[in-house]
Design a protein around this motif. Structure first.
Motif, mmCIF file in Angstrom:
data_model
loop_
_atom_site.group_PDB
_atom_site.id
_atom_site.type_symbol
_atom_site.label_atom_id
_atom_site.label_comp_id
_atom_site.label_asym_id
_atom_site.label_seq_id
_atom_site.Cartn_x
_atom_site.Cartn_y
_atom_site.Cartn_z
ATOM 1 N N ILE A 155 16.441 -14.579 17.145
ATOM 2 C CA ILE A 155 16.831 -14.719 15.733
ATOM 3 C C ILE A 155 18.255 -15.267 15.661
ATOM 4 O O ILE A 155 18.546 -16.183 14.879
ATOM 5 C CB ILE A 155 16.702 -13.370 14.989
ATOM 6 C CG1 ILE A 155 15.237 -12.967 14.859
ATOM 7 C CG2 ILE A 155 17.351 -13.443 13.597
ATOM 8 C CD1 ILE A 155 14.990 -11.546 14.383
ATOM 9 N N HIS A 156 19.128 -14.721 16.496
ATOM 10 C CA HIS A 156 20.522 -15.203 16.490
ATOM 11 C C HIS A 156 20.622 -16.636 17.017
ATOM 12 O O HIS A 156 21.528 -17.368 16.642
ATOM 13 C CB HIS A 156 21.409 -14.259 17.301
ATOM 14 C CG HIS A 156 21.847 -13.061 16.518
ATOM 15 N ND1 HIS A 156 22.854 -13.114 15.576
ATOM 16 C CD2 HIS A 156 21.397 -11.794 16.501
ATOM 17 C CE1 HIS A 156 23.012 -11.917 15.033
ATOM 18 N NE2 HIS A 156 22.136 -11.088 15.580
ATOM 19 N N PRO A 206 22.818 -18.733 14.197
ATOM 20 C CA PRO A 206 23.992 -18.217 14.913
ATOM 21 C C PRO A 206 24.979 -17.449 14.033
ATOM 22 O O PRO A 206 25.680 -16.567 14.524
ATOM 23 C CB PRO A 206 24.643 -19.488 15.469
ATOM 24 C CG PRO A 206 23.555 -20.504 15.509
ATOM 25 C CD PRO A 206 22.659 -20.187 14.363
ATOM 26 N N SER A 207 25.012 -17.747 12.726
ATOM 27 C CA SER A 207 25.944 -17.025 11.850
ATOM 28 C C SER A 207 25.483 -15.581 11.606
ATOM 29 O O SER A 207 26.266 -14.744 11.169
ATOM 30 C CB SER A 207 26.051 -17.750 10.511
ATOM 31 O OG SER A 207 24.818 -17.676 9.826
ATOM 32 N N GLY A 208 24.228 -15.302 11.865
ATOM 33 C CA GLY A 208 23.685 -13.968 11.628
ATOM 34 C C GLY A 208 23.393 -13.694 10.161
ATOM 35 O O GLY A 208 23.013 -12.581 9.800
#
Lengths: 137, 106, 136
Positions: free
Chosen positions: A92-93, A97-99
């Motif tokens: 998912i990350h 990548p920003s979460g």
């Protein structure tokens, strides 16, 4: 036969998360799918019985022995790697990548074929990104 | 020869079958990139013979373990995996919880 | 006379031994988990609140699952004016002979610290006798 080979989809579990539907951010959809092959030894045994020869008998005996060692609560068919779904958090990350993830849907499903199956874990969601300011005219 | 190879195949897969029942993902609030925290996990098991188990406290143990691994931070993006390792008239129920431990809220 | 009493005691013991497995089956329960979910856990983990709802079902005759609706309401009432986070929801089945109980337990941390119990871990909270239980 055609229906059998196409595979049936079985839904075991589905769950939704919070949905941030504010309009000031862009939402990019993503999907993660991890799967493992399941093997149904009872179906192997039943098919081997239909063969009605020595090879069939041996296969049936082997499948019956294996079945005795596969007792317990099941969701779909048994698999041989229990770790295949452990990396979804990282995946998912990787997709976001920003979460800043919203609207997550976690699905556990089976795609059933004769003897084998696909044991699937699917996660869909949206990665939120700041909208780019409109270009000046 | 065929019989031997079948039996060998059978024995080779004995005792290593599993079933994943559920994988659930929580919300990712507070939002945080993976580099801003660390991934922690908690896991617990329960052995059952023919289903004779009398509680499901192993789940709570897994969650307590997760929280102990992140005593002062917020746990976000928690994934919960429930599975069973199948066996000879017995099985092992397993719970695995993982999350991103963020010490300072973003 | 004494021999007769011994004989009747022996037969009583025999009957009770024969009945023991059935009584055990009736009284003993087996637990299994249907599903579990967990929401993000806050850094401040005080004020653990929990609520439980359950329904005992005989021979599988169950016509609705409305008993679950009370769960969120119970949990809300335990944290007035606060935010409950880190909610662990456990849906389990406790099977008896011919009968089973569906039990759903939810526990979380109330940010307003209106704690109804002083336990700090979930393991002890799950064994808490004071949590409300609704058995339809």
């Amino acid at each position: 036969m055609a229906v059998k080979l196409a595979g049936c989809a079985v839904l075991h579990h589905v769950q939704l998360g919070q949905i941030d539907n504010r309009t000031n951010v862009a939402q990019v959809p993503f999907e993660i799918k991890v799967s493992e092959t399941g093997v149904n030894t009872q179906e192997i045994s039943a098919l081997s019985r239909a063969a009605k020869n020595e090879v069939g008998n041996t296969a049936r005996n082997a499948a019956d022995i294996v079945s005795m060692f596969q007792i317990g609560p099941r969701t779909g068919d048994p698999i041989y790697d229990e770790h295949y779904a452990e990396k979804v958090l990282y995946l998912i990350h990787e997709k976001c990548p920003s979460g800043r993830v919203t609207g997550l849907v976690s699905i556990r499903e089976t795609r059933k074929y004769p003897v084998i199956s696909g044991e699937i874990v699917k996660i869909t969601g949206y990665c939120m990104k700041d909208r780019k300011p409109a270009a000046e005219i | 020869m065929m019989r031997v190879s079948f039996l060998f195949l059978a024995l080779s897969v004995v005792g290593c079958a599993h079933s994943i029942h559920q994988v659930q993902t929580s919300d990712f609030i507070p939002y945080a990139p993976i580099e801003s925290g660390r991934v922690v996990k908690g896991q617990a098991e329960q052995f059952a013979v023919l289903g004779f188990v009398f509680d499901t406290n192993y789940l709570n143990q897994a969650v307590d373990q997760l929280m102990a691994a992140c005593p002062n931070g917020t746990l976000t993006g928690i994934t919960t995996q429930m599975s069973t390792s199948l066996g000879f008239f017995s099985w092992t129920n397993k719970a695995l919880v993982q999350g991103l431990c963020v010490d300072h809220q973003n | 006379m004494r021999q007769g009493r011994h004989k009747s005691l022996g037969s009583l013991r025999g009957i009770s031994l024969a009945l023991a497995p059935f009584i055990t089956l009736l009284v003993e329960s087996c637990a299994s988990v249907n599903s579990v979910s967990l929401t993000p856990i806050p850094a401040q983990r005080s004020g653990l609140v929990s609520a439980t709802v359950s329904r005992t079902i005989f021979l599988g005759f169950n016509f609705d699952n409305d008993f679950v609706d009370k769960l969120a309401l119970d949990l809300k009432q335990k944290c007035p004016g606060g935010i409950i986070s880190g909610i662990l929801t456990k849906d389990e089945v406790i099977s008896y002979f011919l009968v089973f109980t569906r039990r759903v337990t939810a526990s979380g941390y109330c940010s307003a610290a209106v704690a109804h119990n002083k336990h700090s871990t979930r393991s002890s909270a799950s064994e808490d006798e004071t949590s409300p239980s609704t058995d339809d």
